[in-house]
Structures are given as C-alpha cells and as structure tokens.
Design a protein around this motif. Structure first.
Motif, PDB file in Angstrom:
ATOM      1  N   LYS A   1       0.795  -1.227   0.000  1.00 11.09           N
ATOM      2  CA  LYS A   1       0.000   0.000   0.000  1.00 11.09           C
ATOM      3  C   LYS A   1       0.827   1.276   0.000  1.00 11.09           C
ATOM      4  O   LYS A   1       0.264   2.369  -0.144  1.00 11.09           O
ATOM      5  CB  LYS A   1      -0.921   0.004   1.228  1.00 11.09           C
ATOM      6  CG  LYS A   1      -1.921  -1.143   1.228  1.00 11.09           C
ATOM      7  CD  LYS A   1      -2.849  -1.085   2.426  1.00 11.09           C
ATOM      8  CE  LYS A   1      -3.830   0.060   2.313  1.00 11.09           C
ATOM      9  NZ  LYS A   1      -4.813   0.020   3.415  1.00 11.09           N
ATOM     10  N   ILE A   2       2.139   1.165   0.145  1.00  7.13           N
ATOM     11  CA  ILE A   2       2.971   2.365   0.284  1.00  7.13           C
ATOM     12  C   ILE A   2       3.969   2.518  -0.861  1.00  7.13           C
ATOM     13  O   ILE A   2       4.127   3.619  -1.419  1.00  7.13           O
ATOM     14  CB  ILE A   2       3.739   2.347   1.627  1.00  7.13           C
ATOM     15  CG1 ILE A   2       2.768   2.199   2.805  1.00  7.13           C
ATOM     16  CG2 ILE A   2       4.597   3.603   1.766  1.00  7.13           C
ATOM     17  CD1 ILE A   2       1.795   3.330   2.968  1.00  7.13           C
TER      18      ILE A   2
ATOM     19  N   TYR B   1       4.105  -8.240   9.708  1.00  5.00           N
ATOM     20  CA  TYR B   1       2.808  -8.067  10.355  1.00  5.00           C
ATOM     21  C   TYR B   1       2.235  -9.334  10.965  1.00  5.00           C
ATOM     22  O   TYR B   1       1.416  -9.264  11.877  1.00  5.00           O
ATOM     23  CB  TYR B   1       1.801  -7.520   9.335  1.00  5.00           C
ATOM     24  CG  TYR B   1       2.175  -6.178   8.774  1.00  5.00           C
ATOM     25  CD1 TYR B   1       2.096  -5.026   9.550  1.00  5.00           C
ATOM     26  CD2 TYR B   1       2.637  -6.049   7.467  1.00  5.00           C
ATOM     27  CE1 TYR B   1       2.448  -3.780   9.043  1.00  5.00           C
ATOM     28  CE2 TYR B   1       2.984  -4.818   6.944  1.00  5.00           C
ATOM     29  CZ  TYR B   1       2.889  -3.681   7.742  1.00  5.00           C
ATOM     30  OH  TYR B   1       3.248  -2.462   7.229  1.00  5.00           O
TER      31      TYR B   1
ATOM     32  N   ASN C   1      -1.656  -6.278   3.921  1.00  5.03           N
ATOM     33  CA  ASN C   1      -2.134  -4.975   3.449  1.00  5.03           C
ATOM     34  C   ASN C   1      -3.083  -4.330   4.447  1.00  5.03           C
ATOM     35  O   ASN C   1      -3.037  -3.112   4.681  1.00  5.03           O
ATOM     36  CB  ASN C   1      -2.823  -5.130   2.087  1.00  5.03           C
ATOM     37  CG  ASN C   1      -1.847  -5.075   0.925  1.00  5.03           C
ATOM     38  OD1 ASN C   1      -0.883  -4.316   0.955  1.00  5.03           O
ATOM     39  ND2 ASN C   1      -2.083  -5.883  -0.098  1.00  5.03           N
TER      40      ASN C   1
ATOM     41  N   HIS D   1      -2.980  -4.615   7.576  1.00  3.73           N
ATOM     42  CA  HIS D   1      -2.213  -4.154   8.733  1.00  3.73           C
ATOM     43  C   HIS D   1      -1.264  -3.009   8.393  1.00  3.73           C
ATOM     44  O   HIS D   1      -0.506  -2.560   9.261  1.00  3.73           O
ATOM     45  CB  HIS D   1      -1.423  -5.321   9.336  1.00  3.73           C
ATOM     46  CG  HIS D   1      -2.257  -6.264  10.142  1.00  3.73           C
ATOM     47  ND1 HIS D   1      -2.948  -7.314   9.565  1.00  3.73           N
ATOM     48  CD2 HIS D   1      -2.532  -6.320  11.477  1.00  3.73           C
ATOM     49  CE1 HIS D   1      -3.608  -7.976  10.512  1.00  3.73           C
ATOM     50  NE2 HIS D   1      -3.369  -7.397  11.672  1.00  3.73           N
ATOM     51  N   GLY D   2      -1.255  -2.567   7.169  1.00  3.72           N
ATOM     52  CA  GLY D   2      -0.410  -1.427   6.796  1.00  3.72           C
ATOM     53  C   GLY D   2       0.222  -1.542   5.422  1.00  3.72           C
ATOM     54  O   GLY D   2       0.352  -0.566   4.705  1.00  3.72           O
TER      55      GLY D   2
ATOM     56  N   LYS E   1       3.241  -1.695   4.275  1.00  2.95           N
ATOM     57  CA  LYS E   1       4.247  -0.678   3.971  1.00  2.95           C
ATOM     58  C   LYS E   1       5.381  -1.204   3.097  1.00  2.95           C
ATOM     59  O   LYS E   1       6.193  -0.425   2.610  1.00  2.95           O
ATOM     60  CB  LYS E   1       4.807  -0.077   5.257  1.00  2.95           C
ATOM     61  CG  LYS E   1       5.676  -1.000   6.090  1.00  2.95           C
ATOM     62  CD  LYS E   1       6.200  -0.258   7.310  1.00  2.95           C
ATOM     63  CE  LYS E   1       7.158  -1.121   8.118  1.00  2.95           C
ATOM     64  NZ  LYS E   1       7.680  -0.405   9.307  1.00  2.95           N
TER      65      LYS E   1
ATOM     66  N   ARG F   1      -4.192   6.044  -3.351  1.00  5.93           N
ATOM     67  CA  ARG F   1      -3.232   6.581  -2.396  1.00  5.93           C
ATOM     68  C   ARG F   1      -2.936   8.045  -2.692  1.00  5.93           C
ATOM     69  O   ARG F   1      -2.865   8.879  -1.808  1.00  5.93           O
ATOM     70  CB  ARG F   1      -1.948   5.746  -2.427  1.00  5.93           C
ATOM     71  CG  ARG F   1      -1.008   6.088  -1.304  1.00  5.93           C
ATOM     72  CD  ARG F   1      -0.007   4.960  -1.073  1.00  5.93           C
ATOM     73  NE  ARG F   1       0.975   4.876  -2.130  1.00  5.93           N
ATOM     74  CZ  ARG F   1       1.132   3.815  -2.921  1.00  5.93           C
ATOM     75  NH1 ARG F   1       0.335   2.780  -2.771  1.00  5.93           N
ATOM     76  NH2 ARG F   1       2.067   3.799  -3.835  1.00  5.93           N
TER      77      ARG F   1
END
Length: 289
Positions: A11-12, A208, A236, A238-239, A241, A283
C-alpha cells in the motif's frame, strides 16, 4: 504436489521489488518455489530480484533430464543440492556484473529463499530475511533463521523476540545476493514423511503476521494454495508498507490424494495488475500534494 505464488506491491511503495517463480512438473514428482526481495531503489531492487529468480528458475527447469532420472535417489539428492549451490553462485555473479556495467544500480541486491521437492526429498536455501515455513498436522515449523542484525542479537541474548519486532534495526540484513563476490546460502534438507504445506515469504508478510497467525491460516484456510492471497490481504490490512510475496507448495504423501489449486498462479513475467493501479491512484487521492 501443487504450487502457487503471488507478489503484491503493498500500500505504500511505488514499485514492486519482489520476484516470485513457481512450478510443479506435470511429468515428474518435482516442484519448486522461488521468492526474492530486492533492495536498492530506483528499479535496482527489482532488477536484482528478477535476476536471482530467473537464474534459479532456469537451473531448476533444466534439472529433469535423462542423466538425473537415471541416477539413484541418493545421487539425485546430491545433484539437486549441487545444482542449487551453482545457481545461487551464478545469480550472485550476474547481479554483481550488472552493477559494474550499470553504476546507477550500485546499491542493489536481493534476499532469496527457495525450496524444491523431488519425490519426498525437500531442500531449502535462503539468504537474508525471507523465510520458509513447514506446516503439517503437528503444527508450524520455521525452516530458516534470518540473516539479520536482530536475529544475531536474539541469538546472543541482547534482545527478546518481542523486542526485535520493534527494534530500530529489525530490517538490517547481514547477508544478501549481489553484495560481495562470494556469498554463502544456508541450505538444509529433510525427508517428508507426511502431507505438508510449505510456505515461502518475504518480510512484507512476517512484518505483520507472527508465526502463530501464519500457522493458524495454513491450518484453517482452504483451498490451501489460496493462503497466499490471505497472507497478502492480511499484510495490506495491517499497513502494507512493504512489497508482499508468498508462495506455497502443497505436498500430498498419499498417491491417490489430489491437491487443490485455485487456477490462479503468478505469471513468469510480472505484470501490472488492476489492483495495483487502483491502489496507487487511491493513495494519491488520499494524500494530495
């Protein structure tokens, strides 16, 4: 045996630097999964992981020849191990040579974890902090020990596993492909006595999900090969990153058993997926400049 593998941008990150390959031979009892987590940025990590994955894939795919098939089981196991050692050395040199000819990628390298099963013989090799796990009716067993600063600190008693999860240096690895001229992978092998699931994953998953959670998913989520999508979704949620990659080999010890397969596997040439494009657009919309 059946296999499945998947890699996701997360996601980052703006680029996926992970590479995965997998295959279950249709003619012989042979299967493998390769997972590599590149580093270096500016496309360098993606190049390094792709070189590693492609090199091992070619080596594995060429193994099922008449010479190999004519050998005794003990000889076949030695040949598989030697082939793996050779492929890792080749991948390391190819990455280093690429760095020499393309100075803009001078910081690139990659972790690697790979597993292959021939009949009931399992061999696992890893470099860095990408991991291999085995799950069967007795529970989950981690087959690899991270080549990382925090693992060394855990081993020496300086950190507890809980402290390691929040350590400032938890992403610092001590070994990687493409960094020095000679790199040593940790290689171990086992004989599989019963049906099992073999999971290979990058730290985008283990960042994660603790071992207990991983074991619970492998024990309860069916079809088993679709666990790779569950791990990616959970990471994803959970973050996400980091890039997230997971591959599974489903080993059935009974000849009459049929391993379930979702029908969706990673392509040999990673392509941009609709999901990745949508997430990037979302995003940017959520974080306007």
């Amino acid at each position: 045996m059946a296999v499945n593998a998947r890699t996701d941008i997360g996601k980052i990150r703006e680029e996926n630097e992970d590479s995965v390959r997998c295959r279950s031979d249709t003619n012989y009892p042979f299967a493998y999964v390769i997972v590599a987590d590149g580093m270096g940025g500016y496309s360098g990590g993606a190049i390094a992981s792709r070189i590693a994955a492609d090199t091992l894939q070619v080596q594995f795919d060429s193994l099922m020849n008449q010479t190999f098939l004519a050998c005794s089981p003990a000889q076949q196991q030695l040949m598989l191990r030697a082939s793996l050692v050779d492929a890792i050395a080749k991948a390391n040199q190819k990455i280093i040579e690429t760095k020499r000819t393309r100075p803009q990628f001078s910081q690139m390298g990659t972790t690697l974890v790979t597993a292959a099963i021939w009949e009931d013989f399992l061999i696992v090799a890893h470099i860095g902090d990408s991991r291999a796990y085995l799950w069967n009716n007795h529970g989950l067993q981690r087959l690899t020990r991270d080549h990382s600063v925090v693992q060394e600190m855990i081993d020496s008693g300086q950190l507890t596993p809980e402290q390691a999860q929040v350590s400032q240096v938890k992403n610092h690895i001590t070994r990687a492909l493409g960094v020095v001229d000679s790199v040593e992978a940790t290689i171990n092998s086992w004989t599989l006595k019963e049906s099992a699931l073999l999971l290979l994953c990058t730290d985008g998953v283990t960042e994660y999900l603790e071992d207990e959670t991983i074991g619970s998913v492998l024990a309860n989520h069916r079809p088993a090969l679709e666990c790779v999508y569950r791990f990616i979704d959970d990471a994803n949620q959970h973050g996400g990153k980091d890039n997230i990659s997971a591959g599974i080999i489903e080993f059935c010890s009974q000849p009459e058993a049929e391993a379930e397969f979702s029908g969706i596997s990673i392509t040999l040439t990673p392509q941009k997926s609709e999901d990745t494009t949508v997430r990037r657009m979302q995003r940017h919309n959520e974080n306007p400049q």
